[in-house]
Scaffold this motif. Sequence first.
Motif, PDB file in Angstrom:
ATOM      1  N   ASP A   1     -12.684  10.340  27.527  1.00  0.00           N
ATOM      2  CA  ASP A   1     -11.295  10.818  27.627  1.00  0.00           C
ATOM      3  C   ASP A   1     -10.376   9.722  28.157  1.00  0.00           C
ATOM      4  N   GLU A   2     -10.629   8.487  27.742  1.00  0.00           N
ATOM      5  CA  GLU A   2      -9.838   7.353  28.212  1.00  0.00           C
ATOM      6  C   GLU A   2      -8.765   6.971  27.191  1.00  0.00           C
ATOM      7  N   ASN A   3      -7.885   6.062  27.583  1.00  0.00           N
ATOM      8  CA  ASN A   3      -6.863   5.550  26.677  1.00  0.00           C
ATOM      9  C   ASN A   3      -7.487   4.769  25.532  1.00  0.00           C
ATOM     10  N   VAL A   4      -6.934   4.957  24.354  1.00  0.00           N
ATOM     11  CA  VAL A   4      -7.392   4.263  23.149  1.00  0.00           C
ATOM     12  C   VAL A   4      -6.192   3.604  22.489  1.00  0.00           C
ATOM     13  N   VAL A   5      -6.382   2.381  22.019  1.00  0.00           N
ATOM     14  CA  VAL A   5      -5.355   1.690  21.245  1.00  0.00           C
ATOM     15  C   VAL A   5      -5.894   1.416  19.845  1.00  0.00           C
ATOM     16  N   ILE A   6      -5.068   1.698  18.842  1.00  0.00           N
ATOM     17  CA  ILE A   6      -5.387   1.355  17.458  1.00  0.00           C
ATOM     18  C   ILE A   6      -4.495   0.192  17.060  1.00  0.00           C
ATOM     19  N   VAL A   7      -5.089  -0.962  16.833  1.00  0.00           N
ATOM     20  CA  VAL A   7      -4.354  -2.140  16.371  1.00  0.00           C
ATOM     21  C   VAL A   7      -4.473  -2.174  14.858  1.00  0.00           C
ATOM     22  N   ASP A   8      -3.393  -1.861  14.176  1.00  0.00           N
ATOM     23  CA  ASP A   8      -3.404  -1.723  12.723  1.00  0.00           C
ATOM     24  C   ASP A   8      -2.628  -2.884  12.109  1.00  0.00           C
ATOM     25  N   LEU A   9      -3.364  -3.830  11.527  1.00  0.00           N
ATOM     26  CA  LEU A   9      -2.738  -4.996  10.922  1.00  0.00           C
ATOM     27  C   LEU A   9      -2.936  -5.025   9.414  1.00  0.00           C
ATOM     28  N   ASP A  10      -3.098  -3.856   8.839  1.00  0.00           N
ATOM     29  CA  ASP A  10      -3.053  -3.699   7.396  1.00  0.00           C
ATOM     30  C   ASP A  10      -1.607  -3.895   6.943  1.00  0.00           C
TER      31      ASP A  10
END
Length: 451
Positions: free
Chosen positions: A173-182
């Motif tokens: 239940d922690e912070n998540v980052v999605i790095v989207d470089l599409d």
Amino acid sequence: MGYNGDMWDRFIARKRWERRLSLWYHPRYEAPSLGRIAHSLGMIALRGKRVLAQLAKEGRVKPGQLKNFPLVSLSDLALFHSRDYLERAGKRETLARIFGAPEHEIKVDEILSAERWAVSGTLAAARAALAGPPLAFNLGGGFHHAEPDMGSGFCVFNDIGVAIAKLRQEGFDENVVIVDLDFHQGNGNIVGFLDDPKVHNYSLHGAIWTDKEGAGHYNRNMEGIVGDSTYLKALEESLPEFLSRHDPKLVFYIAGHDVLERDPLGEFSLSLAGAGRRDRLVLDLLQSRGLPGVITLGGGYTLQACQAALNLVLAALGESESLPFDPAADQSSRFRKVAHDIDPSDPQFRSEADFKLSEADFWPELETLRSSSGASAYQVEREMENCGYLEKLRSQGLEDFRVTLDLETKEKYRVRVEARHGGKAPLRTVADFLYPPLEKGGWGDFAEARK
């Protein structure tokens, strides 16, 4: 015995796998019909297979080195996607729209199986990254256009969305980052986590797919001529601060290589070297901050994109040198052996179970199943999930279900359910029964697909 530099390099590479990276792939990622559709659109398909084939040919990956993982269940897909959409996803017309192809070219079970396996790979990679080593690479996935209620842009199921939802169910239940470089904006992740304060999307893109904006997200649409210097400057000025602000405990990186010049679906002009610098910048940020990361391929539809993805795997291993990409590497015996050893019990090495559940064991659930028709194994599995049949099997200690459907007679179909007793056990047939739909003609689409 004299020094053999090639053997030594391979030995060092294998040691790096153990310390730095886990790699995830399954031969079921391949859907020949999707390959034909891509070819008709002038695109290169099966990038993950091609990258793994090159690594295997060069001895960087050995048979048995890639781990088997279970197929994600329909109930797990429902953690992110609505039940209504999961029903529509099994229809040929839905998939034709998602892939921009004529309905007669759509092979429902083949396509849905390939996408589900890629979702499974991202989930397996996420679990592995949290357990260590901290980098996990799925040679597939990045299906960021699939929203909870809609698929688009070649994306039926959202692998990152499902993975995060499943990890949450398991206690993360922690912070998540999605790095989207599409090149294309990831509307599926933006919409899917619009109201989630612990999932933050970072995106540099050149094509807008949604006008919705989530709190704490970074969405920059870059217009005009975007080459190496412009792109890298924007990334360097914003991504480190974004990671610091949100303090993630897990990062998903969609390494879309449709940012490369001359990509048929992208409009940026990054060079191969520029894309490599981009990827290394992200990897360096993860490593310097001690962040577990999951890498998925995303878009990229040229041989140059295959080379870029290969370079990214090698960079994740800490290698400074590249390998020249060989388009014919998937014909090598080394690759065939690696692919075969990922899951030798699936499907051609089936063995019968010590027990087999009969039709009578779950008669009430099967009566419910008989009352509705379907057009594919996917739809039959969805009905079995909805009526509680698969849950009864889970209560017997079974997991990792594989449902197949075969034409038995003109009007009857044989349903076979395979499963495992524990993650490392071989697949075994645990249920085998005839499924005569009550609705005449209800299997027409499936019968047509079998021709």
